[in-house]
Enzyme design. Structure first.
Site, PDB file in Angstrom:
ATOM      1  N   LYS A   1      -3.997  25.834  29.735  1.00  0.00           N
ATOM      2  CA  LYS A   1      -3.661  26.583  28.482  1.00  0.00           C
ATOM      3  C   LYS A   1      -2.663  25.954  27.588  1.00  0.00           C
ATOM      4  CE  LYS A   1      -3.352  30.735  30.965  1.00  0.00           C
ATOM      5  NZ  LYS A   1      -2.196  30.558  31.816  1.00  0.00           N
TER       6      LYS A   1
ATOM      7  N   LYS B   1      -5.033  18.290  34.669  1.00  0.00           N
ATOM      8  CA  LYS B   1      -5.775  19.418  34.881  1.00  0.00           C
ATOM      9  C   LYS B   1      -6.117  20.356  33.621  1.00  0.00           C
ATOM     10  CE  LYS B   1      -2.386  23.209  35.532  1.00  0.00           C
ATOM     11  NZ  LYS B   1      -2.389  24.504  36.035  1.00  0.00           N
TER      12      LYS B   1
ATOM     13  N   LYS C   1       5.917  20.556  33.747  1.00  0.00           N
ATOM     14  CA  LYS C   1       6.449  21.397  32.508  1.00  0.00           C
ATOM     15  C   LYS C   1       7.804  20.905  32.120  1.00  0.00           C
ATOM     16  CE  LYS C   1       3.259  25.178  32.776  1.00  0.00           C
ATOM     17  NZ  LYS C   1       3.107  26.432  32.950  1.00  0.00           N
TER      18      LYS C   1
END
Ligand code: AQP
Length: 337
Positions: A208, A205, A122
């Site tokens: 969202k 993966k 992230k």
């Protein structure tokens, strides 16, 4: 799952799991985490949390955050979480989560957090100077969520196993220094659902926060959108429908098909013998749409007021447990209370 305590009292072991109210919940969240909860709530004392304080570790719009928090509660209920069996609540409504997180911060080491894959992934999206401290500290707050309730098992997707390992480390470190205080938890994965990959990139993966909505099937996607997304999903070279590590995109789609239809991989391979990706994808889209239709009908029937009442009573019910654990923690550490 039951255990017998020293006083010969039979108690149910406890499970804890949570999801951030960020973005659109997708099939990965459902197959990796929520699907397991439905069955487990009858075997364990179950606590399911909406981890809003985790969601704010990346920028969130206030109106969206409020809306998504309620939406996640309704998704839990529509997916079969029974509020008479399990406790549902919002993380920020039990302030002991942040209190324990601070204490665990004093036990956690930079080295523990620097190796976290989720943080690395992230934070790689931003300049280092602008990466939030909250994002770095995310796994410590997650450890607090879990340890506060003497959780035995944490049903999650594969991506969260590293964070659970940290919760185990912190529990052991605290217990070694101040005496037995925390149960050392274990992660619980759901077989093939443990890691659902992105439809646009089977090496990452389903997520969202993916850049493209073609990465995921949202639990609120309508049938037409599902068909569009599955049609666009990347596939591997060749045309045979086989389940193999050499064909990661197809393997991911077969996993989704298997988990939602109940058909085995062998049955699917047989069904599509001599057929191509087109037939397989058309049917997979229908399998997904047929799963989502009744789920979405249940979702529509749950009102905001109903969800809010369940969340408030969940927080009331769970708060005394959290307070009791914090008292024990403070007492052992010599903190006045
Ligand atoms: N792709 C996935 N496959 C299987 N399980 C998954 N989970 C998430 N993605 C997959 C599981 O869903 C639960 C809740 O996740 P979360 O929202 O708290 O955070 P996350 O793991 O970071 O999920 P996302 O979708 O990737 O969200 P963003 O993009 O907001 O960070 C966890 O049990 C997780 O394992």
């Amino acid at each position: 799952m039951k255990t017998i305590t020293e006083k010969n009292k039979v108690t149910m072991q406890r499970i804890f799991s949570g999801i951030q109210p960020s973005g659109n919940l997708h099939l990965g969240n459902y197959l990796g985490a929520i699907k397991q909860w439905e069955q487990l709530q009858y075997e364990y004392e179950s606590i399911f949390c909406i981890v809003d304080l985790h969601a704010i570790t990346v920028p969130q719009d206030p109106i969206e955050l409020r809306k998504k928090t309620l939406e996640v509660a309704k998704i839990y209920l529509a997916a079969g979480v029974n509020p008479d069996k399990a406790t549902l609540f919002v993380q920020s409504q039990v302030k002991e989560h942040t209190e324990l997180a601070w204490i665990l911060n004093t036990m956690a080491r930079l080295g523990d957090l620097e190796k976290m894959t989720q943080f690395k992934d992230k934070s790689a999206k931003s300049e280092k100077e602008t990466v939030g401290v909250g994002l770095f500290d995310y796994p410590v707050l997650m450890a607090a969520d879990i340890l506060l309730y003497d959780t035995a098992l944490v049903p999650v997707g594969q991506d969260q196993i590293q964070h659970i390992e940290l919760a185990r480390t912190l529990a052991k470190r605290f217990n070694a220094r101040f005496g037995e205080t925390f149960t050392v938890p274990q992660g619980k994965l759901s077989d093939e659902g443990a890691l659902i990959m992105g439809l646009d990139d089977p090496t990452k993966k389903m997520s969202k926060s993916a850049a493209s909505e073609y990465n995921y099937i949202s639990l609120t996607d309508e049938a037409e959108m599902v068909r569009k997304k599955i049609k666009k999903a990347v596939t591997d070279s060749g045309s045979e429908i086989v389940y193999s590590d050499d064909k990661p995109a197809l393997k991911n789609l077969i996993n989704i098909y298997t988990l939602l239809s109940g058909k085995t991989k062998e049955e699917i391979a047989k069904l599509y013998q001599g057929k191509g990706y087109g037939d397989f994808k058309n049917d997979l889209a229908e399998v997904i749409a047929n799963f989502l239709a009744p789920f979405q009908a249940r979702l529509k029937n749950i009102s905001d007021d109903e969800a809010l009442a369940i969340l408030h009573s969940g927080a009331e019910k769970i708060r005394p447990l959290a307070q009791k654990k914090m008292q024990a923690v403070k007492e052992r550490m010599g903190i006045l209370f």
